[in-house]
Write an enzyme that holds these catalytic residues in place. Structure first.
Site, PDB file in Angstrom:
ATOM      1  CD  GLN A 172      -3.123   0.739   2.124  1.00 28.88           C
ATOM      2  OE1 GLN A 172      -4.027   0.020   1.712  1.00 28.88           O
ATOM      3  NE2 GLN A 172      -3.100   1.218   3.348  1.00 28.88           N
ATOM      4  CD  GLU A 190      -2.201   7.559   2.803  1.00 30.41           C
ATOM      5  OE1 GLU A 190      -0.976   7.341   2.864  1.00 30.41           O
ATOM      6  OE2 GLU A 190      -3.028   6.992   3.539  1.00 30.41           O
ATOM      7  CG  ASP A 210       0.801   0.454   5.450  1.00 29.37           C
ATOM      8  OD1 ASP A 210       0.628  -0.730   5.808  1.00 29.37           O
ATOM      9  OD2 ASP A 210      -0.107   1.315   5.502  1.00 29.37           O
ATOM     10  CE  LYS A 266      -3.634   4.638  10.151  1.00 32.72           C
ATOM     11  NZ  LYS A 266      -4.104   3.580   9.231  1.00 32.72           N
ATOM     12  CB  SER A 289      -6.556   7.021   2.873  1.00 29.76           C
ATOM     13  OG  SER A 289      -7.665   6.330   3.375  1.00 29.76           O
TER      14      SER A 289
END
Length: 428
Positions: free
Chosen positions: A167, A209, A246, A340, A370
């Site tokens: 990702q 992103e 990631d 997060k 995102s």
């Protein structure tokens, strides 16, 4: 002591054009704190619940009017007259009112927006920068550090419409002497990467992103393109700049196998070795979600294999949840947590996760989602907790750059107190 006299929620848009929640907290002296909740694309199954309306006639079911109504109704009624500086009391009151394990009643997006807006109002009320107020809440008053940025310059997986499985491919300017210098290095590499991709006849459109989202033959080709860009920018890979991944492996884990579109199927042990081999060939010092969130046996193998040298970050694995993190610590799973705050839903619980990680010798990385907005709270969170690392995307799109710009302002404000530790923030 200032008191909360009004709270207002509203529906706004995030960087993907989806609705999200914004909250204002108004104090009796006229101060207003405002904050927006972010939203994720690849999400852990145990994250706190993001309340969506499900009404297909509005925003294809993604509206957040229920969450907004919860702010303007029960949350407002609960917090009127309260002291905004007492963050724990505010957050615990909202948690108790919700009364579910995953904030499914009021919505983590509603609770978080109010939690952060209250913190911003409290900071203003005390005439403090937000990062200083957060340091006070964290029990580390006056202790700050500038984070090493983990810059996501090639996007794949759920963040892009391409054929790359992993990702995020990130660079870390660990050899820089300041955050401002690190940001400059990263930006220069980003522009050189665009030229490298163009020279190969590849697409230079960007993903959610802000990183490039080309169709490359393999994950390894993405690493090679980045290496070329780093060299072309005049930096040395492995000393000036290191790499991070990631994998978001839960997105390609099916029926007990990790399936890469161009490279075949792997068992847990085989995929752990695949990642270990990447770290032997490239200066990769951090891997996030290298295995599925439920594959704890695989995580154990990966941690034993490369955990001494490589930062192994749990995102979907830990979802900023202290109960899950404690289990991971007890079982020696991973050695780092991605933070997060919308995964857990309040600032207080976010700080508790950072504190638990640090006490166990785990690193903590402050992260965006995102789906972001112009809200730059995570920049202040990174500095105020001395987390040492931040993930906030690439070097374009204002929803990403707003965080970098806030960090530049903070570094300028702190002057000689702005410590940038670079490589010392990482393992190995």
């Amino acid at each position: 002591m200032a008191k909360i006299v009004d709270i207002k929620g509203r529906e706004v848009l995030d960087s993907r054009g989806n609705p999200t929640v914004e909250a204002d907290v108004l104090l009796d002296n006229g101060i207003i704190g405002s904050a927006c909740a972010p939203s994720g694309a690849s999400t852990g199954s145990r994250e706190a619940l993001e309340l969506r309306d499900g009404d297909k006639s509005r925003y294809m079911g993604k509206g957040v009017l229920k969450a907004v109504a919860n702010i303007n109704g029960p949350i407002r009624d609960l917090l009127l007259g309260k002291d905004p500086v007492d963050q724990k009391a505010l957050d615990h009151a909202m948690i108790a009112l919700d009364a579910t394990e995953n904030k499914a009643s009021l919505g983590a997006n509603a609770i978080l927006a109010v939690s952060l807006a209250a913190a911003k109002a409290a900071a203003q009320d005390q005439d403090l920068p937000l990062y200083a107020h957060i340091a006070n809440l964290n029990g580390t008053p006056g202790v700050y550090s500038m984070p090493v940025p983990m810059m996501n310059i090639i996007n794949g997986g759920e963040h892009a419409d391409n054929n790359i499985d992993i990702q995020e491919f990130m660079i870390q300017p660990v050899g820089a002497k300041s955050f401002a210098e690190a940001l400059r290095w990263g930006t220069e590499i980003f522009h050189h990467l665009k030229a490298v991709l163009k020279a190969r006849g590849l697409n230079t459109a960007v993903g959610d992103e802000g990183g490039f989202a080309p169709n490359l033959a393999s994950n390894k080709e993405a690493l090679e393109a980045i290496a070329e860009a780093v060299a072309n920018a005049g930096y040395t890979l492995g000393t000036d700049v290191t790499l991070a991944l990631d994998c978001a492996a839960s997105e390609f884990y099916k029926n007990g196998k990790y399936t890469l579109s161009e490279e075949g199927e792997y068992s847990s042990a085989e995929f752990a070795e695949y990642l270990a081999e990447l770290t032997r060939k490239h200066p990769i010092i951090s891997i996030e979600d290298g295995l599925d969130e439920s594959d704890w046996d695989g995580w154990k193998v990966l941690t034993e294999k490369i955990g001494e040298k490589v930062q192994l970050v749990g995102d979907d694995l830990f979802v900023t949840n202290t109960k899950i993190l404690k289990e991971g610590i007890d079982k020696n799973i991973a050695n780092s947590i991605l933070i997060k705050f919308n995964q857990i839903g309040t600032l207080t619980e976010t700080l508790e996760a950072i504190q638990m990680a640090k006490a166990a010798g785990y690193t903590a990385i402050i992260s965006h989602r995102s789906g972001e907005t112009e809200d730059s709270t995570i920049a202040d969170l990174a500095v105020g907790t001395s987390a040492g690392q931040i993930k906030t995307g690439s070097l374009c799109r204002s929803d990403r750059v707003s965080k970098y710009n806030q960090l530049l302002r903070i570094e300028e404000q702190l002057g000689s107190k702005a410590v940038y530790r670079g490589r010392a923030e990482f393992r190995g």
